[in-house]
Design a protein around this motif. Structure first.
Motif, PDB file in Angstrom:
ATOM      1  N   TRP A  62       0.858  -1.192   0.000  1.00 48.34           N
ATOM      2  CA  TRP A  62       0.000   0.000   0.000  1.00 48.34           C
ATOM      3  C   TRP A  62       0.891   1.238   0.000  1.00 48.34           C
ATOM      4  O   TRP A  62       1.924   1.272   0.680  1.00 48.34           O
ATOM      5  CB  TRP A  62      -0.932   0.022   1.204  1.00 48.34           C
ATOM      6  N   HIS A  75      -4.140  -1.968   5.803  1.00 43.89           N
ATOM      7  CA  HIS A  75      -4.920  -2.049   4.561  1.00 43.89           C
ATOM      8  C   HIS A  75      -4.865  -3.475   4.021  1.00 43.89           C
ATOM      9  O   HIS A  75      -3.784  -4.006   3.752  1.00 43.89           O
ATOM     10  CB  HIS A  75      -4.367  -1.080   3.508  1.00 43.89           C
ATOM     11  N   ASP A 125      -9.836   0.834   1.479  1.00 46.19           N
ATOM     12  CA  ASP A 125      -9.523   2.189   1.914  1.00 46.19           C
ATOM     13  C   ASP A 125     -10.765   2.808   2.545  1.00 46.19           C
ATOM     14  O   ASP A 125     -11.875   2.681   2.023  1.00 46.19           O
ATOM     15  CB  ASP A 125      -9.066   3.048   0.734  1.00 46.19           C
TER      16      ASP A 125
END
Length: 208
Positions: A62, A75, A125
């Motif tokens: 990420w 994430h 997200d």
């Protein structure tokens, strides 16, 4: 003429090359930054693997906008085929190792992506999680083993889900990334096998 030492050296070189992994996205110009497309969804981009045996994905990442600072949140990142089947996933933690401007979590087992085939990578997200993704692909530099296809996202509020809404534009949603290495050509495996046999033969001679 191929000697035992030559075959052994070739096997070692091939094995080292196969084990080396590099990022799919090498670099890009950061454009508009977003904390989420709408609410809780999965954002990412489509990719096409170059013709050939394919690639092995060893880690998922990420984007760390601040680079020197840890991510604000974890994430979950995954890779899907275009039918929506999740091929593998990993959770990138705030302090995971940094390569370039992405933090990566290693996979417990590599994901094999076939040559000449299209896939989708996406990461979960959330608005307000403190981390961003970039919508720009200006000056995008990709690993030669893959090409950028289009932007991708899941439906609003779906959380970690197949990012099947593909947008045919020049801007990806660059939050997720991955590390890959080439799958050797079939003939290479034969050379590796011969080389390993040569290594064993050399060892046996030295022992004798």
């Amino acid at each position: 003429m191929l000697t035992l030492r030559t075959l052994a050296a070739a096997a070692m070189l091939i094995a080292g090359t196969a084990a080396q992994a590099n990022p799919a996205i090498v670099s890009f110009n950061v454009g508009s930054q977003f904390t989420g497309f709408s609410t809780a969804e999965t954002v990412g981009w489509g990719l096409r693997v170059a013709a050939g045996p394919g690639v092995l994905v060893s880690a998922l990442g990420w984007w760390d906008a601040n680079i020197q600072d840890p991510l604000a949140a974890s994430h979950e990142v995954g890779i899907w085929n275009t039918s929506g089947v999740l091929l593998g996933s990993a959770t990138v933690m705030p302090n995971d190792p940094l390569t370039g401007s992405f933090r990566y979590a290693s996979l417990s087992a590599p994901i094999a992506l076939a040559g000449g085939t299209t896939y989708v990578i996406g990461g979960r997200d959330l608005i307000g999680d403190g981390d961003n993704y970039s919508s720009s692909n200006g000056a995008l530099v990709m690993n030669p083993l893959v090409t950028f296809d289009r932007a991708a996202r899941s439906a609003n509020g779906t959380g970690f889900a197949f990012p099947g809404t593909l947008t045919a534009n020049t801007g990806g949603r660059f939050g997720p990334n991955f590390m890959l290495s080439p799958i050797p050509e079939p003939g290479t495996y034969g050379l590796m096998a011969l080389g390993l046999l040569a290594v064993g033969a050399v060892a046996r001679r030295r022992t004798a």
